[in-house]
Design a protein around this motif. Sequence first.
Motif, PDB file in Angstrom:
ATOM      1  N   SER A  24      -3.309  12.667  21.013  1.00  0.00           N
ATOM      2  CA  SER A  24      -3.245  14.090  20.630  1.00  0.00           C
ATOM      3  C   SER A  24      -2.634  14.299  19.254  1.00  0.00           C
ATOM      4  O   SER A  24      -2.653  15.410  18.737  1.00  0.00           O
ATOM      5  CB  SER A  24      -2.444  14.882  21.670  1.00  0.00           C
ATOM      6  N   PRO A  84      -7.158  17.127  19.402  1.00  0.00           N
ATOM      7  CA  PRO A  84      -6.720  17.737  20.667  1.00  0.00           C
ATOM      8  C   PRO A  84      -7.249  16.940  21.858  1.00  0.00           C
ATOM      9  O   PRO A  84      -8.358  16.413  21.815  1.00  0.00           O
ATOM     10  CB  PRO A  84      -7.350  19.136  20.618  1.00  0.00           C
ATOM     11  N   ALA A 128      -1.872  18.970  21.936  1.00  0.00           N
ATOM     12  CA  ALA A 128      -2.079  18.712  20.511  1.00  0.00           C
ATOM     13  C   ALA A 128      -0.734  18.392  19.880  1.00  0.00           C
ATOM     14  O   ALA A 128       0.261  19.049  20.157  1.00  0.00           O
ATOM     15  CB  ALA A 128      -2.710  19.923  19.820  1.00  0.00           C
ATOM     16  N   THR A 157      -5.985  24.305  16.108  1.00  0.00           N
ATOM     17  CA  THR A 157      -5.527  23.000  15.632  1.00  0.00           C
ATOM     18  C   THR A 157      -6.278  22.510  14.399  1.00  0.00           C
ATOM     19  O   THR A 157      -5.959  21.445  13.872  1.00  0.00           O
ATOM     20  CB  THR A 157      -5.687  21.949  16.743  1.00  0.00           C
TER      21      THR A 157
END
Length: 285
Positions: A41, A45, A105, A133
């Motif tokens: 991660s 993600p 994440a 992200t």
Amino acid sequence: MSGAVDLSGLKQPAAAPGGAGTPGDHAVTEADFETKVIRRSMQVPVVVALFSQRSPGSVELVRTLEQLNAGDGGTWDLAVIEAEANMNIVQALRVQGIPTVIAVAGGQPLADFEGVQPEPQVRQWLDAVLDATAGKLEGDGGTEPEPEAEDPRFVAAEDAMAEGDIAGAEAAYEAILTEEPNNEEAKGALRQLRFLTRAQQIDPAVLATADADPADVEASLDAADVELLEQRPEAAFDRLIGLIKRTAGDERTTARTRLLELFELFDKAEPVVVAARRKLATALY
């Protein structure tokens, strides 16, 4: 997951569960959770799907996630965990129901949902995770920020320190503060430098002297410096607080001033400093 959930107690289980309907390509157990979820991660993600073979709906949700993952070209990873076989993970992630899907994440849980969801809602949730992200992880196409150029004034001070030129380093920091009186980095460096210069000249034998005669103010001040130099801040603070309790007038002011100087060598939020400040308040009032 450090700070969010505690996975340190997970034991190494048997091999990943098999059987019909188990998504072997994406299966994750306690044995490889750190590698396939936490570490991975940091790059992209990772969507963690906790399911049960006894729940047709959760198995179908896993199939939906597998299809979406296959079509997204590696922009996120899927980690499928069979809940009954990995209860330590279920407990560590504080899962309340099955199925539960959690996006991780940067080593931290980012978003989650519980229960079976239709594909359009899952797609919308995934898109929100990817948007949140984008450009922030190592492997998603984000670029590393350019390192800030070093301030040549600080470089000069540090070089002087490395060469043993204490006076030169002190002069360099003082010059920075002449130009920028509010430069906190220079203030902190100068405080540290002056403390080290003073403390390194003290004979550690002063500890015995101060212990033998607690009324000896100078010995107590020096002993506190030695204790702090030995990375025993609590002992140093307690010694000075005790001195404050035993003295009055100028001697008490001197002890309090030295204690406050030592506080400034630390972050104000350090637990040892917070505790010592409480003790000081009690000693004064």
